[in-house]
Design a protein around this motif. Structure first.
Motif, PDB file in Angstrom:
ATOM      1  N   ILE A 136       0.870  -1.180   0.000  1.00 44.40           N
ATOM      2  CA  ILE A 136       0.000   0.000   0.000  1.00 44.40           C
ATOM      3  C   ILE A 136       0.903   1.225   0.000  1.00 44.40           C
ATOM      4  CG2 ILE A 136      -1.710   1.314   1.336  1.00 44.40           C
ATOM      5  CD1 ILE A 136      -2.466  -1.354   2.686  1.00 44.40           C
ATOM      6  N   ILE A 137       0.714   2.120  -0.987  1.00 42.90           N
ATOM      7  CA  ILE A 137       1.567   3.311  -1.030  1.00 42.90           C
ATOM      8  C   ILE A 137       1.139   4.255   0.103  1.00 42.90           C
ATOM      9  CG2 ILE A 137       2.382   5.258  -2.404  1.00 42.90           C
ATOM     10  CD1 ILE A 137       1.751   3.600  -4.922  1.00 42.90           C
ATOM     11  N   LYS A 138       2.051   4.408   1.054  1.00 40.24           N
ATOM     12  CA  LYS A 138       1.764   5.127   2.296  1.00 40.24           C
ATOM     13  C   LYS A 138       1.340   6.565   2.032  1.00 40.24           C
ATOM     14  CE  LYS A 138       4.386   6.624   6.208  1.00 40.24           C
ATOM     15  NZ  LYS A 138       5.793   6.718   6.650  1.00 40.24           N
ATOM     16  N   GLU A 139       2.014   7.205   1.090  1.00 37.97           N
ATOM     17  CA  GLU A 139       1.793   8.640   0.865  1.00 37.97           C
ATOM     18  C   GLU A 139       0.467   8.950   0.182  1.00 37.97           C
ATOM     19  OE1 GLU A 139       4.606   7.035   0.343  1.00 37.97           O
ATOM     20  OE2 GLU A 139       5.987   8.013   1.724  1.00 37.97           O
ATOM     21  N   LEU A 140      -0.178   7.925  -0.409  1.00 41.94           N
ATOM     22  CA  LEU A 140      -1.389   8.191  -1.181  1.00 41.94           C
ATOM     23  C   LEU A 140      -2.624   7.785  -0.381  1.00 41.94           C
ATOM     24  CD1 LEU A 140      -0.121   7.028  -4.687  1.00 41.94           C
ATOM     25  CD2 LEU A 140      -0.167   9.343  -3.741  1.00 41.94           C
ATOM     26  N   GLY A 141      -3.139   8.732   0.377  1.00 46.31           N
ATOM     27  CA  GLY A 141      -4.303   8.488   1.219  1.00 46.31           C
ATOM     28  C   GLY A 141      -4.252   9.424   2.401  1.00 46.31           C
ATOM     29  N   GLY A 142      -5.202   9.258   3.324  1.00 45.14           N
ATOM     30  CA  GLY A 142      -5.166  10.063   4.542  1.00 45.14           C
ATOM     31  C   GLY A 142      -5.881  11.387   4.401  1.00 45.14           C
ATOM     32  N   GLU A 143      -5.348  12.368   5.065  1.00 47.61           N
ATOM     33  CA  GLU A 143      -6.022  13.670   5.144  1.00 47.61           C
ATOM     34  C   GLU A 143      -6.243  14.285   3.765  1.00 47.61           C
ATOM     35  OE1 GLU A 143      -5.563  17.851   7.485  1.00 47.61           O
ATOM     36  OE2 GLU A 143      -4.184  16.216   8.077  1.00 47.61           O
ATOM     37  N   GLY A 144      -7.425  14.844   3.582  1.00 50.14           N
ATOM     38  CA  GLY A 144      -7.738  15.475   2.312  1.00 50.14           C
ATOM     39  C   GLY A 144      -8.366  14.517   1.320  1.00 50.14           C
ATOM     40  N   TRP A 145      -8.334  13.226   1.624  1.00 48.44           N
ATOM     41  CA  TRP A 145      -8.925  12.238   0.716  1.00 48.44           C
ATOM     42  C   TRP A 145     -10.360  11.969   1.160  1.00 48.44           C
ATOM     43  CZ3 TRP A 145      -5.987   9.056  -3.024  1.00 48.44           C
ATOM     44  CH2 TRP A 145      -4.722   9.596  -3.275  1.00 48.44           C
ATOM     45  N   GLN A 146     -11.258  11.781   0.222  1.00 48.39           N
ATOM     46  CA  GLN A 146     -12.671  11.571   0.516  1.00 48.39           C
ATOM     47  C   GLN A 146     -12.847  10.292   1.349  1.00 48.39           C
ATOM     48  OE1 GLN A 146     -15.177  12.165  -2.960  1.00 48.39           O
ATOM     49  NE2 GLN A 146     -16.728  10.768  -2.106  1.00 48.39           N
TER      50      GLN A 146
ATOM     51  N   LEU B 217     -11.645   6.266   0.839  1.00 44.77           N
ATOM     52  CA  LEU B 217     -10.737   5.546   1.724  1.00 44.77           C
ATOM     53  C   LEU B 217     -11.413   4.304   2.317  1.00 44.77           C
ATOM     54  CD1 LEU B 217      -8.945   8.533   3.515  1.00 44.77           C
ATOM     55  CD2 LEU B 217      -8.107   7.125   1.606  1.00 44.77           C
ATOM     56  N   ASN B 218     -12.715   4.426   2.617  1.00 51.74           N
ATOM     57  CA  ASN B 218     -13.436   3.263   3.153  1.00 51.74           C
ATOM     58  C   ASN B 218     -13.415   2.096   2.173  1.00 51.74           C
ATOM     59  OD1 ASN B 218     -14.015   4.679   5.457  1.00 51.74           O
ATOM     60  ND2 ASN B 218     -16.139   5.180   4.878  1.00 51.74           N
ATOM     61  N   ARG B 219     -13.755   2.395   0.916  1.00 53.59           N
ATOM     62  CA  ARG B 219     -13.775   1.321  -0.093  1.00 53.59           C
ATOM     63  C   ARG B 219     -12.359   0.760  -0.289  1.00 53.59           C
ATOM     64  NH1 ARG B 219     -18.396   2.661   0.476  1.00 53.59           N
ATOM     65  NH2 ARG B 219     -17.867   1.419   2.295  1.00 53.59           N
TER      66      ARG B 219
ATOM     67  N   PRO C  85      -8.334  10.842  -5.393  1.00 57.26           N
ATOM     68  CA  PRO C  85      -8.682  11.232  -4.018  1.00 57.26           C
ATOM     69  C   PRO C  85     -10.181  11.388  -3.785  1.00 57.26           C
ATOM     70  CG  PRO C  85      -6.917  12.630  -4.880  1.00 57.26           C
ATOM     71  CD  PRO C  85      -7.441  11.828  -6.036  1.00 57.26           C
ATOM     72  N   THR C  86     -10.926  11.643  -4.853  1.00 58.42           N
ATOM     73  CA  THR C  86     -12.370  11.855  -4.689  1.00 58.42           C
ATOM     74  C   THR C  86     -13.134  11.097  -5.763  1.00 58.42           C
ATOM     75  OG1 THR C  86     -12.546  13.738  -6.211  1.00 58.42           O
ATOM     76  CG2 THR C  86     -11.929  14.249  -3.942  1.00 58.42           C
ATOM     77  N   THR C  87     -14.433  11.048  -5.585  1.00 57.86           N
ATOM     78  CA  THR C  87     -15.301  10.544  -6.650  1.00 57.86           C
ATOM     79  C   THR C  87     -15.553  11.694  -7.627  1.00 57.86           C
ATOM     80  OG1 THR C  87     -17.194  11.144  -5.298  1.00 57.86           O
ATOM     81  CG2 THR C  87     -16.431   8.854  -5.162  1.00 57.86           C
ATOM     82  N   ALA C  88     -16.397  11.431  -8.620  1.00 58.41           N
ATOM     83  CA  ALA C  88     -16.694  12.445  -9.643  1.00 58.41           C
ATOM     84  C   ALA C  88     -17.263  13.700  -8.981  1.00 58.41           C
ATOM     85  CB  ALA C  88     -17.673  11.895 -10.657  1.00 58.41           C
ATOM     86  N   TRP C  89     -16.750  14.846  -9.388  1.00 60.26           N
ATOM     87  CA  TRP C  89     -17.270  16.095  -8.848  1.00 60.26           C
ATOM     88  C   TRP C  89     -18.249  16.723  -9.839  1.00 60.26           C
ATOM     89  CZ3 TRP C  89     -12.164  15.226 -10.172  1.00 60.26           C
ATOM     90  CH2 TRP C  89     -11.656  15.927 -11.266  1.00 60.26           C
ATOM     91  N   GLY C  90     -18.882  17.786  -9.391  1.00 63.43           N
ATOM     92  CA  GLY C  90     -19.905  18.418 -10.225  1.00 63.43           C
ATOM     93  C   GLY C  90     -19.308  19.168 -11.401  1.00 63.43           C
ATOM     94  N   LEU C  91     -20.022  19.135 -12.519  1.00 64.92           N
ATOM     95  CA  LEU C  91     -19.582  19.893 -13.694  1.00 64.92           C
ATOM     96  C   LEU C  91     -19.416  21.355 -13.302  1.00 64.92           C
ATOM     97  CD1 LEU C  91     -22.058  18.274 -16.204  1.00 64.92           C
ATOM     98  CD2 LEU C  91     -19.581  18.376 -16.588  1.00 64.92           C
TER      99      LEU C  91
ATOM    100  N   TYR D 227      -5.858  19.649 -10.822  1.00 63.91           N
ATOM    101  CA  TYR D 227      -4.603  18.896 -10.907  1.00 63.91           C
ATOM    102  C   TYR D 227      -4.507  17.838  -9.795  1.00 63.91           C
ATOM    103  CZ  TYR D 227      -2.982  22.717 -14.018  1.00 63.91           C
ATOM    104  OH  TYR D 227      -2.841  23.630 -15.024  1.00 63.91           O
ATOM    105  N   LEU D 228      -5.117  18.141  -8.639  1.00 62.52           N
ATOM    106  CA  LEU D 228      -5.012  17.217  -7.500  1.00 62.52           C
ATOM    107  C   LEU D 228      -5.684  15.874  -7.766  1.00 62.52           C
ATOM    108  CD1 LEU D 228      -5.471  19.683  -4.506  1.00 62.52           C
ATOM    109  CD2 LEU D 228      -3.420  18.360  -5.049  1.00 62.52           C
ATOM    110  N   ALA D 229      -6.591  15.859  -8.733  1.00 62.97           N
ATOM    111  CA  ALA D 229      -7.266  14.599  -9.069  1.00 62.97           C
ATOM    112  C   ALA D 229      -6.270  13.551  -9.542  1.00 62.97           C
ATOM    113  CB  ALA D 229      -8.323  14.859 -10.144  1.00 62.97           C
ATOM    114  N   ASP D 230      -5.084  14.012 -10.009  1.00 60.00           N
ATOM    115  CA  ASP D 230      -4.086  13.100 -10.572  1.00 60.00           C
ATOM    116  C   ASP D 230      -2.999  12.697  -9.574  1.00 60.00           C
ATOM    117  OD1 ASP D 230      -5.396  13.408 -12.981  1.00 60.00           O
ATOM    118  OD2 ASP D 230      -4.110  15.072 -13.626  1.00 60.00           O
ATOM    119  N   LEU D 231      -3.175  13.098  -8.321  1.00 57.62           N
ATOM    120  CA  LEU D 231      -2.144  12.875  -7.306  1.00 57.62           C
ATOM    121  C   LEU D 231      -1.627  11.435  -7.283  1.00 57.62           C
ATOM    122  CD1 LEU D 231      -1.091  15.050  -5.494  1.00 57.62           C
ATOM    123  CD2 LEU D 231      -2.612  14.242  -3.672  1.00 57.62           C
TER     124      LEU D 231
END
Lengths: 500, 498
Positions: A265-275, A279-281, A408-414, A425-429
């Motif tokens: 599990i990549i440690k740096e990818l997750g945690g604070e700021g992630w939906q 993270l639950n799934r 980090p998130t699911t689909a956001w609003g148009l 850009y953060l969607a590609d983290l």
């Protein structure tokens, strides 16, 4: 056969082989669905009805004459509008290429055609593949079939929407920093970025040459693997193409067994700021993998923290050079009042033809490559890129594959992030580190987020030219979740406009 | 004292030469298109050399090999790791708006080429140091229509031919060459001549300056005598012949010295050489450093040539032109000066090929360096571009030796061959140029000559046979040189009872 559009590529292939349905019937069923429903999704920029039916007829003829045809012959596909197809418009989602008809097939298209795969048309995308929502298309934004007020991801949002809306069982996308994986994740389907050099880039209109890679979309892992196998392989027309056998992704996808595999599990990818729902799934998937006998442990990719900064120097730098050729001199848009000098034609054509995000990146890249800044920006970014790749190489000494949430998130609003490029850009983290390292990665659906009932994707990352490993893990997860859900996640998607 | 002599008295010129060589590979550098010269515009193109969206380059291995061979012949070290780079700038002759070139990782660097220059104190050697030899692609060719300048500014419209785009181009850059003094123009000319012969010997290029397969840019600055800092340099383009190299430098030395004498500064700029006046005119100003945003070409893989392969290429290099010339001069019995003249004319191979077909070295030199060089300079082309082959010359020479042609007739045959009237035998037949040796045709002319020279005739009759030349000469004159001199002599003696 009442609903051909609901079948997987594998199921269609078996019906076509049996002769219970013709390729023309399959093609027409998909074209009809596009006809009636794509006005609300807007996944296609160009539907090539005549060409698709002609291709399908050819396949039927070959089958009738007992000629050898490939497994996917007669199965329809949606093609991202960034790959050239002879005689069919290619715009890259940009006004600057409006009206350009390529005189040649990309290698990917050549391979699709020779496999008898029917190309239905060209799908919408962020202009020149720059974006994560398909809202940067110069033509129109594509909607997420799960919720038409949400984005379908990007830049291959037209392709992800087409597959998740059942307009095609297969699609081709391209992934520079996540443009296959993130759209696959937010539309609840499977998408893979092969190893860099695994699929030929010849005929792929370049955004960032050292990162661009075409790859498959499908609703199942096995379909995805079958398309991957068709697309991949060495191409002498692409100097960066890898001259090695294609990893056996199809067998790996069928294996459905991860016993004894070591997963990090990549440690740096997750945690604070992630939906939270994401993270639950993700955490549930980790448990699932453990329950299937995989050894899971956390692993650090320290330099992945700099992936975003690195990517947004390298990709725009290459783009600033790759996009120079769109100058109104030879093809596409030309702004000329008859008295303009060559320089004025170039300036005004580029001013009118490129959208905001493309201009932004051309400017960033031009700046980063300028003498005096080159060493501080472009050269420095290349060094960090090497460190990220090194981190990942080291990690693969301990584990077979790495995993993280795809986005980090699911689909956001148009419209939500249109005026906030950084948020976009953060969607590609999570998807950037494998891109920078040139290693294969894919996204498979792992459920819906609790908050918004929108799809969540799991990213699986494998070592260079070991693409089969990610299919092995993806296939196993899919099989297990299929039992749990009594079908695919995409089957839970609400019917588009109530129409079936 | 001439302007030039004045200039040299006060200033030391520093030279630099950038030479572009189009390689004669069958296909272009990054695609499979033909490189044939003179095809219909834009017929030798494909998605890659047109820079169409999605197209990709693949490097031509022969292009890389040729560049390495050039580097080896110029005593360069060959990079163990070399990369192509993109040179970004917008111009309509560039299909991609960047040129695939090399920047800080060239294939070859740090070499030299020795040249000889004739001075008042005899032959003097100069070493021209080579900075780098790199490989790039040529651009398309623009033709500006309308307007008065023939340049893009002010033209009604411009046409572009991409047949040339993507042809492999090797750039050979010298280090600054100081200490050539008054010989600067001659050193430059000798360098380009020597380089041309070296490239021709390597068989990597046509090296035709007038077709643009060898192009030269000349950098020049002047330093006041005694000063340690070099002056500002200008770069003169459009220097398209060996003679122009010499003239351009001479003219630029004169121009810069006059400017400096007036207290003006030399502008760093590109200048264009003008054939008609032999002077340079101002072009693009280079005051603002150009911003090419070089970066490694991501569509191509780095070149890491195998050491053993390099060694093999080195071993298989042909004899260096200067060494070969020394050897041939000895074999052919030419003086150093004769050999250098022949070399400057680009005639060494032509003479060698002529000799190989049976002509004596002295005759071969006489035809090429004596007769044909005049035709070439009149036509403003190089010897090798004349429409006559060593085979033709060997044939003509044989006919002269057999008495079938006189020198005068031979010249007529050469002219006709140059006019594309056919090969020597065809021309002789068509123009009816064979030597008259038929008795009946010669007798009237001989009788006329005897009648016109009674004194000589009388002496011959008395046995003073050596006077026969007077009568023979007269016959040759009246027959317009078409008579067989030996036959005439025989007949004159017979007629006069000897």
């Amino acid at each position: 056969m009442s609903d051909l559009t609901k079948l997987s590529a594998l199921e269609l292939s078996s019906e076509l082989t049996k002769g219970s349905v013709s390729a023309v019937e399959v093609t027409k069923a998909h074209l009809d669905r596009i006809d009636s429903l794509d006005k609300s999704v807007q996944s296609f920029l160009h539907v090539d009805k005549t060409g698709a039916i002609k291709q399908a007829e050819e396949v039927d003829k070959n089958r009738k004459e007992n000629k050898k045809v490939s497994a996917l012959a007669g199965v329809p596909l949606a093609l991202k509008d960034v790959l050239t197809q002879q005689g069919v418009p290619t715009t890259c989602g940009s006004k600057i290429l409006e009206g350009w008809i390529p005189p040649y097939d990309s290698t990917v298209v050549k391979k699709l055609k020779s496999a008898g795969i029917v190309i239905l048309g060209k799908t919408n995308m962020d202009e020149f593949a720059m974006g994560s929502s398909t809202e940067n298309s110069a033509y129109f934004p594509t909607k997420n079939p799960w919720d038409l007020t949400k984005i379908p991801g990007g830049s291959s949002g037209g392709s992800s929407a087409a597959v998740s809306a059942f307009f095609a069982p297969l699609a081709i996308g391209t992934d520079t920093g996540g443009s296959i994986r993130q759209p696959a994740a937010v539309t609840g389907i499977v998408g893979a970025k092969p190893s860099y050099g695994g699929v030929s880039r010849f005929g792929l209109v370049a955004f960032a040459s050292s990162l661009d890679q075409a790859g498959p979309f499908a609703r199942t892992v096995l379909d995805c693997a079958m398309l991957h196998e068709v697309m991949a392989g060495h191409d002498p027309l692409d100097s960066t193409s890898i001259n090695q056998p294609v990893p056996d992704v199809v067998s790996a996808a069928k294996l459905q067994d991860v016993k004894g595999m070591k997963i990090g599990i990549i440690k740096e990818l997750g945690g604070e700021g992630w939906q939270t729902g994401v993270l639950n799934r993700f955490n549930e998937s980790v448990e699932l993998l453990k329950s299937m006998g995989a050894q899971v442990k956390e692993i650090s990719i320290p330099h992945s923290l700099y992936a975003l900064a690195t990517y947004y120097l390298i990709a725009p730098s290459e783009a600033s050079s790759n996009l120079a050729r769109f100058d109104g001199m030879r093809y596409g848009l030309r702004v000329d009042d008859g008295n303009f000098s060559a320089e004025e034609v170039m300036n005004k054509t580029r001013e009118k033809g490129f959208g905001k995000e493309v201009k932004r990146r051309i400017m960033i890249g031009t700046y980063a490559l300028s003498s005096g800044y080159y060493h501080a920006y472009y050269a420095q970014a290349q060094k960090v890129r090497a460190l990220i790749a090194q981190d990942l190489t080291n990690a693969f000494k301990e584990v077979d594959v790495l995993i993280s949430p795809t986005s980090p998130t699911t689909a956001w609003g148009l419209g939500e992030r249109v005026n906030n490029p950084m948020a976009m850009y953060l969607a590609d983290l999570a998807t950037l580190p494998p891109s920078l390292a040139g290693i294969p990665a894919m996204s498979v659906p792992i459920g819906l987020a609790d908050e918004d009932k929108l799809p969540v994707g799991l990213q699986i990352v494998a070592p260079f030219m070991n693409d089969d490993r990610m299919y092995r893990v993806g296939g196993a997860i899919e099989a297990s979740l299929k039992t749990k859900w009594n079908g695919l996640l995409i089957d839970q998607a609400p019917a588009l406009g109530g129409a079936k | 004292m001439s302007t030039y002599d004045e200039a040299i008295k006060k200033y030391d010129p520093v030279l630099g030469l950038e030479t572009h060589v189009e390689l004669s590979t069958n296909s272009k550098m990054f695609c499979g298109c033909s490189t044939e010269f003179g095809a219909e515009p834009n017929t030798q193109t494909c998605p890659t050399c047109l820079g169409l969206p999605g197209s990709l380059p693949v490097a031509n291995a022969i292009g890389i090999e040729s560049t390495i061979r050039i580097g080896l012949a110029l005593n360069c070290s060959i990079a163990a790791y070399s990369r192509f780079a993109r040179k970004n700038y917008f111009y309509p002759d560039m299909p991609k708006d960047f040129q695939t070139s090399q920047y800080d990782e060239p294939l070859c660097s740090n070499g030299y080429l020795d040249v000889l220059v004739d001075t008042e104190d005899g032959t003097k050697p100069f070493r021209v140091e080579i900075e780098r030899v790199h490989l790039e692609e040529d651009t398309g060719k623009l033709t500006h229509a309308g307007g008065t300048t023939g340049r893009i500014h002010g033209a009604d419209y411009s046409l572009v031919d991409y047949n040339r785009a993507g042809i492999p181009l090797v750039e050979i850059v010298t280090k600054p060459v100081p200490d050539t003094g008054e010989y600067a123009p001659l050193v430059a000319k000798a360098y380009v001549t020597e380089l041309r012969d070296l490239l021709r010997g390597l068989n990597v290029s046509d090296v035709r300056m007038e077709e643009g397969s060898l192009r030269c840019d000349v950098n020049l600055s002047l330093t006041p005598k005694g000063s340690k800092t070099w002056g500002t340099r200008t770069e003169t383009k459009n220097v398209n012949s060996l003679r122009s190299v010499e003239r351009a430098i001479k003219s630029e030395i004169e121009r810069q010295s006059l400017e400096l004498d007036k207290g003006n500064i030399i502008k760093q700029e590109t200048r264009h050489f003008q054939e008609d006046t032999g002077t340079t005119r101002s072009g693009r100003s280079k005051e603002v450093a150009e911003e090419y945003r070089y970066f490694p070409e991501p569509d191509l893989v780095p070149i890491a040539p195998d050491k053993a392969w390099i060694e093999k290429l080195k071993k298989d290099l042909p004899e260096q032109p200067s060494i070969r010339r020394t050897r041939l001069a000895k074999e052919w019995n030419f003086t150093d000066l004769e050999m250098r003249d022949v070399a400057t004319l680009g005639g060494v191979d032509l003479i060698a090929d002529t000799i190989a077909q049976g002509t004596s070295p002295a005759s071969a030199r006489k035809w090429w360096a004596g007769e044909l060089s005049g035709h070439a300079s009149k036509a403003g082309v190089e010897l090798i571009d004349l429409k006559i082959t060593p085979t033709d010359i060997a044939r003509i020479d044989a006919l002269v030796n057999d008495g079938k042609l006189t020198d005068k007739l031979a010249r007529q045959v050469i002219e006709a061959v140059l006019n594309s009237e056919g090969n020597p035998d065809e021309v002789i037949k068509k123009r009816n140029l064979s030597v008259v040796s038929d008795d009946s045709a010669l007798i009237p002319a001989i009788e006329e000559a005897i009648a016109a020279n009674p004194d000589a005739a009388a002496k011959i009759r008395e046995g003073k046979v050596q006077v026969v030349g007077v009568i023979v000469g007269a016959v040759m004159k009246t027959t317009g040189g078409s008579a067989d001199a030996a036959k005439v002599r025989e007949l004159v003696l017979k007629t006069l009872g000897q």
